[in-house]
Motif scaffolding. Structure first.
Motif, PDB file in Angstrom:
ATOM      1  N   ARG A 147       0.800  -1.222   0.000  1.00 15.48           N
ATOM      2  CA  ARG A 147       0.000   0.000   0.000  1.00 15.48           C
ATOM      3  C   ARG A 147       0.836   1.277   0.000  1.00 15.48           C
ATOM      4  O   ARG A 147       0.430   2.301   0.541  1.00 15.48           O
ATOM      5  CB  ARG A 147      -0.969   0.002   1.193  1.00 15.48           C
ATOM      6  N   ASP A 148       2.016   1.185  -0.597  1.00 18.40           N
ATOM      7  CA  ASP A 148       2.853   2.368  -0.766  1.00 18.40           C
ATOM      8  C   ASP A 148       2.694   2.811  -2.219  1.00 18.40           C
ATOM      9  O   ASP A 148       3.432   2.385  -3.106  1.00 18.40           O
ATOM     10  CB  ASP A 148       4.313   2.055  -0.446  1.00 18.40           C
ATOM     11  N   LEU A 149       1.704   3.674  -2.463  1.00 10.43           N
ATOM     12  CA  LEU A 149       1.383   4.061  -3.828  1.00 10.43           C
ATOM     13  C   LEU A 149       2.505   4.840  -4.492  1.00 10.43           C
ATOM     14  O   LEU A 149       2.751   4.686  -5.692  1.00 10.43           O
ATOM     15  CB  LEU A 149       0.087   4.878  -3.847  1.00 10.43           C
ATOM     16  N   ALA A 150       3.172   5.692  -3.735  1.00  8.21           N
ATOM     17  CA  ALA A 150       4.254   6.490  -4.317  1.00  8.21           C
ATOM     18  C   ALA A 150       5.376   5.588  -4.817  1.00  8.21           C
ATOM     19  O   ALA A 150       5.871   5.753  -5.943  1.00  8.21           O
ATOM     20  CB  ALA A 150       4.783   7.488  -3.287  1.00  8.21           C
ATOM     21  N   GLY A 169       4.205   3.570  -7.842  1.00  9.46           N
ATOM     22  CA  GLY A 169       4.189   4.396  -9.038  1.00  9.46           C
ATOM     23  C   GLY A 169       5.570   4.564  -9.641  1.00  9.46           C
ATOM     24  O   GLY A 169       5.736   4.482 -10.868  1.00  9.46           O
ATOM     25  N   VAL A 183      -2.198   2.703 -10.164  1.00 11.90           N
ATOM     26  CA  VAL A 183      -1.660   3.584  -9.114  1.00 11.90           C
ATOM     27  C   VAL A 183      -2.188   5.001  -9.297  1.00 11.90           C
ATOM     28  O   VAL A 183      -2.622   5.653  -8.339  1.00 11.90           O
ATOM     29  CB  VAL A 183      -0.122   3.571  -9.142  1.00 11.90           C
ATOM     30  N   GLN A 184      -2.142   5.503 -10.517  1.00 11.50           N
ATOM     31  CA  GLN A 184      -2.607   6.873 -10.785  1.00 11.50           C
ATOM     32  C   GLN A 184      -4.082   7.037 -10.466  1.00 11.50           C
ATOM     33  O   GLN A 184      -4.512   8.072  -9.934  1.00 11.50           O
ATOM     34  CB  GLN A 184      -2.308   7.232 -12.238  1.00 11.50           C
ATOM     35  N   ARG A 225      -5.747   5.284  -8.178  1.00 10.51           N
ATOM     36  CA  ARG A 225      -5.859   5.257  -6.715  1.00 10.51           C
ATOM     37  C   ARG A 225      -5.424   6.583  -6.106  1.00 10.51           C
ATOM     38  O   ARG A 225      -5.951   6.993  -5.076  1.00 10.51           O
ATOM     39  CB  ARG A 225      -5.014   4.122  -6.129  1.00 10.51           C
ATOM     40  N   GLN A 226      -4.464   7.241  -6.756  1.00 11.36           N
ATOM     41  CA  GLN A 226      -3.987   8.535  -6.260  1.00 11.36           C
ATOM     42  C   GLN A 226      -4.900   9.687  -6.661  1.00 11.36           C
ATOM     43  O   GLN A 226      -4.703  10.809  -6.211  1.00 11.36           O
ATOM     44  CB  GLN A 226      -2.570   8.792  -6.770  1.00 11.36           C
ATOM     45  N   GLY A 227      -5.873   9.411  -7.520  1.00 11.24           N
ATOM     46  CA  GLY A 227      -6.774  10.460  -7.984  1.00 11.24           C
ATOM     47  C   GLY A 227      -6.167  11.376  -9.015  1.00 11.24           C
ATOM     48  O   GLY A 227      -6.684  12.475  -9.253  1.00 11.24           O
ATOM     49  N   ASP A 228      -5.089  10.945  -9.658  1.00  7.68           N
ATOM     50  CA  ASP A 228      -4.425  11.749 -10.693  1.00  7.68           C
ATOM     51  C   ASP A 228      -5.082  11.438 -12.032  1.00  7.68           C
ATOM     52  O   ASP A 228      -4.577  10.644 -12.835  1.00  7.68           O
ATOM     53  CB  ASP A 228      -2.934  11.431 -10.718  1.00  7.68           C
TER      54      ASP A 228
END
Length: 205
Positions: free
Chosen positions: A70-73, A76, A106-107, A109-112
């Motif tokens: 769960r480390d999205l950064a 990514g 990932v993007q 999930r990050q809302g990007d």
């Protein structure tokens, strides 16, 4: 089967005799994540030799482990490296498709939404018939407000893959957002009938 401690020992033995095999490090890292946490799993992947790290698949494997952690950064960055390392590959190269799919997820999930739109467009262009590519592209389109095109792609997936609950739930949600309540109810009820424990579908229904 949940025997992660035992799996760790077997994978350690595999690494000892197959030091140039990504699968051994990946398996050990996944088992280690379950037994000892994310930092220990990263150390396993970092211990791989350059001959393994230079493989594009290493970076998609690392991205998958970071997603599990769960480390999205970090996920990514790993998937982006995989995309970069496969830039000169054939468009349908499995490593490139995996990297693009992981980066899109990932993007999202990050809302990007802007980045997800661009990455999912590349993914769908490379794999226009793949259900996962269509689902991720539809999610990106929905996030950008293009619900009509998202619905079209999801309808293609449901037609191609009628038993997939995720695509039906997404199609139900998109229809709900478009005001097509009858269509939304039909798809969500279909999922609940086959998966009565699907809490998300029940809540949307």
């Amino acid at each position: 089967l949940g025997g992660n401690d035992e799996a760790v020992e077997y994978y350690r033995a595999a690494v000892a005799v197959q030091q140039d095999r990504l699968a051994a490090y990946q398996g050990l890292a996944v088992a280690t994540l379950a037994t000892s946490g994310a930092e220990a799993a990263r150390k396993v992947m970092n211990s791989a030799p350059d001959s393994v790290k230079n493989q594009p698949r290493y970076w998609t494997a690392l991205g998958g482990i970071e997603l599990r952690a769960r480390d999205l950064a970090a996920a990514g960055k790993a998937f982006a490296t995989g995309v970069e390392r496969t830039a000169k590959s054939d468009p349908d190269d499995i490593d490139r498709l995996t990297a693009l799919a992981g980066l899109t997820e990932v993007q999202l999930r990050q809302g990007d939404t802007g980045a997800a739109d661009a990455t999912s467009k590349k993914l769908l262009a490379a794999a226009p018939r793949a259900p996962l590519a269509k689902i991720l592209r539809a999610q990106a389109l929905a996030g950008a407000g293009d619900l009509g095109q998202a619905r079209t792609l999801l309808e293609e997936v449901v037609s191609q893959w009628p038993e997939d609950a995720e695509s039906r739930v997404l199609l139900g949600l998109v229809n709900f957002q478009l005001g097509n309540l009858g269509q939304a109810e039909m798809h969500l009820a279909n999922v609940v009938a086959r998966q009565p424990d699907n809490v998300r579908a029940q809540r949307l229904l």
